[in-house]
Design a protein around this motif. Structure first.
Motif, PDB file in Angstrom:
ATOM      1  N   TYR A   1       0.845  -1.202   0.000  1.00  0.00           N
ATOM      2  CA  TYR A   1       0.000   0.000   0.000  1.00  0.00           C
ATOM      3  C   TYR A   1       0.879   1.251   0.000  1.00  0.00           C
ATOM      4  N   GLU A   2       1.906   1.242   0.829  1.00  0.00           N
ATOM      5  CA  GLU A   2       2.795   2.401   0.935  1.00  0.00           C
ATOM      6  C   GLU A   2       3.570   2.630  -0.369  1.00  0.00           C
TER       7      GLU A   2
ATOM      8  N   LEU B   1       1.083   4.195  -2.849  1.00  0.00           N
ATOM      9  CA  LEU B   1       0.813   5.606  -2.568  1.00  0.00           C
ATOM     10  C   LEU B   1       2.022   6.480  -2.854  1.00  0.00           C
TER      11      LEU B   1
ATOM     12  N   PRO C   1       0.046   9.069  -5.250  1.00  0.00           N
ATOM     13  CA  PRO C   1      -0.690   9.458  -4.030  1.00  0.00           C
ATOM     14  C   PRO C   1      -2.190   9.586  -4.248  1.00  0.00           C
TER      15      PRO C   1
ATOM     16  N   ARG D   1      -5.757   4.723  -0.643  1.00  0.00           N
ATOM     17  CA  ARG D   1      -5.592   5.353   0.677  1.00  0.00           C
ATOM     18  C   ARG D   1      -6.654   4.874   1.653  1.00  0.00           C
TER      19      ARG D   1
ATOM     20  N   TYR E   1      -5.632   1.525   2.746  1.00  0.00           N
ATOM     21  CA  TYR E   1      -4.465   1.637   3.621  1.00  0.00           C
ATOM     22  C   TYR E   1      -4.883   2.072   5.026  1.00  0.00           C
ATOM     23  N   ASN E   2      -5.789   3.041   5.107  1.00  0.00           N
ATOM     24  CA  ASN E   2      -6.264   3.493   6.418  1.00  0.00           C
ATOM     25  C   ASN E   2      -7.019   2.387   7.137  1.00  0.00           C
TER      26      ASN E   2
END
Length: 620
Positions: A588-589, A592, A596, A602, A605-606
Motif C-alpha cells: 500500500y505504501e 501511494l 498518491p 488510501r 491503507y487506512n
C-alpha cells in the motif's frame, strides 16, 4: 484506449579505337563520382511511419546497381572486339549483365541501344549522315555483304534476340498491365491539350538537363504541384525549352555534319549515352509515375561526362577546362556532403525540400508527420493544413490532421475532415476507422458502428478496427458482441495485447471468473511477458481465492514493470484478504508513493492501519 492509424582501365586492342574507348571509360569512372550528387526518389504516399535512413541515398540502391551492371555490360561488349574479330562469348556475357541491369531497374535494358550505337559508330565506322542521305535519297544503296563480313548484323541480331527474350521474361513475370498513376504523380501526362503535354514534357527535359549541369535543387519528391504546368505560350519558362533544343540541335549538327570523323563519332556516342538511357523516363512511349526523378539521370550522367571530356579534345580548352572541372568537382563534393548531411534524419531531409518545392503538398505532409511523431502537434497541424490547402483531396493529410484534432478534443472539425476523406476515397479503411473513433467520442454510436464495419469491409484483416468495435460494444453493454469483436482481433493478430486484456477485464467485471481465467492463461501462452495481462489475470485469481497463484502473477508483473502503482495496490489488497497484513502495508505504501491519488488505495491503507492498531491493542 482507442487505436488510431496514422499514415526511402580497359582498352580495345584496336589502335584506331583506343582513344575513344579511353574517353568512354573515363566518362564511366567519372560517373561513379558524379552519381552521389543525386538523390534516389523517396516515395511517401502511405501514411505509415518512415524508417530512418542511416546511409545517404539507400533508397536508390536499385538504380545504383542498375548503373553498375549497365557500365559492366557496355565495357564487356567493348572487350568482345580484338584485332578486327569479335567474340560471341563476350557478347553473351554482355547480354547477361544487361539482364542483371534490367532486373535491378527496367531502364538497364537501354544498354543494348548504347552497345548497338557503339558497334555501328566506332567498330564499323558508319557515317550516320551519309547513311541517312543514302536511305532518304536512295543513292548508292547499302552493301549488305560488307555488313555481313564485319559481323554487324550478327551482333545486332544477337542483341535483338537477347532484348526480346528479356522483355518476354519480364512480361511473363509481371504481366502487361501498366501501373495506375494519378494526376498528382505526373500532371502533364493528364493534360487534355496535346500541345500542353509536349511543352511541359520538354520543360521537364530542360529541368533534368539543369540537374545534370548543377544538381543543386534536390528533393525527395517532385509530385503534387512541385513543378507547375506551363499553360500559355507567354510563360517565361518557355525560354528554357528553346535553350535546351538550341544546344541539342547544335550538338546533333556537329555529330552528323562535322568533317572530323573522330569528333563526329565520339560526339554521337556521347549523345547516345546521354539520351538513350533517359528514353524510358521521357513519357514518349508510355506514361511514367513521376515529374522528375534524379535517379533516372544516373546513366545519362555518363554521356554528360563524355561530352564534357570532348571539350578538351576538340576545342583546345585544356587549361580552362581543367580549372572548370576542378571547380565543378569542388561544387559536387560540397553538394554531396551537404545532401548526405540532410539525409541523416527525417526532419532535415523533409525540411530541406521546403525551399525546393514549397508548392508540394507531400513535402508539407511529411514535415507535419515528422513533427507529430516528435510530439509537436501544434506545428504539425500547421503543415497538415498547408498540405490540404495545396492539395484539397489529400486524404492522408486529412486523416492525420483529423487524428491530431481528435486528441485535442476538437471532435467536430475532426469528424468533418475524416468524413471528407472517406467521401473522396471511399475505400480508405484507416480513415473509416478513425472516423468511427471520433463518432464514438461524440456518442454517435450507430454512425460509429457503421464506420467501423465500412473499414472492415475495405480491409478484411483489420485487428485494430475489431478492437475499437469491441470497445464500442462494451460502452453499450453489448458484452457478447464486444467479446466476439475482441476475439476476432486476436485471431487476426494473436499478439494483440489490448484485445486479450479487455476480454479478461470484461469477463471479470461481469462475474465470469472461470472464463476470464481461461482467456488470461491462453493470452499468456502467446504473450508470456505482458505485465498488463498478468495483472488482470492476477485480479481474477485473487477473486477466485487462488491467492498463491495470484501473488506469483502480481510479483512477475512487478519485476517487468516495478513502478506500476495499480499493481502494488492490488497486490496489497490480495495480501490484505490473505491475512498477510505487513506485506499488504508495504505494498500500500509503495503504491501511494508512486501515485498518491490512486483511487481507493488510501482508504484501504487506512482500513489496514486501523486493523493493525486493533491487533496491537488486543495483543497482551
Amino acid at each position: 484506449m482507442a487505436l488510431s492509424e496514422v499514415y526511402w582501365d580497359h582498352q580495345i586492342p584496336l589502335p584506331k579505337l583506343a582513344p575513344v574507348q579511353a574517353k568512354v571509360t573515363v566518362a564511366l569512372v567519372a560517373l561513379l563520382c558524379f552519381i552521389n550528387s543525386y538523390d534516389g526518389e523517396f516515395v511517401f504516399d502511405d501514411s505509415e511511419a518512415i524508417v530512418n535512413n542511416k546511409v545517404a541515398g539507400i533508397v536508390g540502391r536499385a538504380d545504383l546497381l542498375c548503373a553498375l551492371f549497365f557500365q559492366l555490360s557496355f565495357l564487356t561488349y567493348c572487350k568482345a572486339f580484338n584485332r578486327g574479330r569479335f567474340s560471341v562469348q563476350w557478347v553473351a556475357v554482355s547480354l547477361l549483365l544487361c539482364a542483371a541491369a534490367m532486373l535491378c531497374k527496367e531502364q538497364g535494358i537501354t544498354v543494348l541501344g548504347v552497345n548497338a550505337a557503339f558497334d555501328v559508330l566506332l567498330i564499323c565506322n558508319v557515317n550516320v549522315y551519309e547513311l541517312s542521305q543514302r536511305l532518304l535519297l536512295r543513292k548508292n544503296p547499302l552493301n549488305v555483304s560488307d555488313m555481313l563480313r564485319t559481323g554487324l548484323l550478327t551482333r545486332l541480331g544477337l542483341m535483338g534476340l537477347g532484348g526480346l527474350s528479356m522483355l518476354y521474361a519480364r512480361w511473363r513475370i509481371m504481366g502487361t498491365g501498366p501501373p495506375a498513376f494519378t494526376e498528382v504523380d505526373n500532371p502533364a501526362s493528364f493534360a487534355e491539350n496535346i500541345f500542353l503535354r509536349i511543352v511541359n514534357y520538354n520543360y521537364y527535359y530542360s529541368l533534368n538537363a539543369w540537374l545534370l549541369l548543377c544538381p543543386w535543387w534536390l528533393c525527395f519528391d517532385w509530385s503534387m504541384g512541385c513543378v507547375p504546368l506551363i499553360k500559355t505560350a507567354t510563360d517565361w519558362r518557355m525560354v528554357w525549352l528553346l535553350l535546351l533544343w538550341c544546344v541539342l540541335i547544335g550538338l546533333i549538327s556537329q555529330a552528323l555534319c562535322s568533317q572530323d570523323s573522330q569528333r563526329r563519332r565520339t560526339l554521337t556516342l556521347g549523345l547516345v549515352l546521354l539520351v538513350v538511357p533517359f528514353l524510358p523516363a521521357c513519357n514518349i512511349f508510355f506514361r511514367v509515375g513521376f515529374v522528375i526523378a534524379e535517379r533516372v539521370l544516373y546513366l545519362s550522367s555518363a554521356g554528360y561526362c563524355l561530352l564534357t571530356r570532348l571539350l578538351n579534345v576538340f576545342f583546345s580548352l585544356q587549361k580552362l577546362l581543367c580549372v572548370s572541372v576542378l571547380a565543378l568537382l569542388c561544387v559536387y563534393v560540397a553538394r554531396c556532403a551537404l545532401r548526405s548531411h540532410q539525409w541523416r534524419s527525417e526532419q532535415s531531409l523533409f525540411t530541406s525540400a521546403l525551399s525546393v518545392c514549397p508548392l508540394n503538398a507531400k513535402v508539407h505532409y511529411n514535415v507535419g508527420k515528422n513533427l507529430a511523431d516528435k510530439g509537436n502537434t501544434t506545428a504539425a497541424i500547421r503543415y497538415y493544413r498547408e498540405a490540404v490547402r495545396l492539395h484539397p483531396t489529400y486524404v492522408h493529410a486529412m486523416n492525420n490532421l483529423g487524428n491530431i484534432l481528435k486528441e485535442r478534443n476538437e471532435l467536430i472539425e475532426a469528424e468533418q475532415l475524416l468524413s471528407k476523406a472517406v467521401s473522396i476515397q471511399p475505400d480508405f479503411a484507416a480513415a473509416w476507422m478513425n472516423l468511427g473513433i471520433v463518432q464514438n467520442s461524440l456518442q454517435k454510436f450507430e454512425e460509429a458502428e457503421q464506420s467501423y464495419w465500412n473499414a472492415i469491409r475495405f480491409r478484411k484483416k483489420y485487428p485494430d478496427c475489431y478492437y475499437n468495435l469491441g470497445r464500442l460494444y462494451a460502452d453499450q453493454n453489448r458484452h457478447v458482441d464486444a467479446l466476439n469483436a475482441w476475439r476476432n482481433a486476436t485471431v487476426l493478430k494473436p499478439d494483440h495485447s489490448l484485445a486479450w486484456n479487455n476480454m479478461v477485464i470484461l469477463l471479470d467485471n461481469t462475474g465470469n471468473l472461470g472464463q476470464a481465467e481461461l482467456i488470461g492463461r491462453e493470452a499468456l501462452k502467446l504473450l508470456p511477458n505482458d505485465h498488463t495481462i498478468m495483472f488482470s489475470l492476477a485480479n481474477v485469481l485473487g477473486k477466485l481465492q487462488k491467492y498463491k497463484e495470484s501473488e506469483g502473477f502480481f510479483l512477475h508483473a512487478l519485476r517487468i514493470n516495478p513502478n506500476a502503482a495499480s499493481c502494488h495496490g492490488n497486490l496489497a489488497v490480495l495480501y490484505h484478504r490473505w491475512g498477510k497484513l505487513e506485506l499488504a502495508k508495504k505494498h500500500y505504501e509503495l503504491s501511494l508513493k508512486l501515485d498518491p491519488e490512486a483511487p481507493g488505495t488510501r482508504d484501504n491503507y487506512n482500513m489496514l492501519r486501523r486493523k493493525l492498531d486493533q491487533l496491537k491493542r488486543s495483543t497482551p
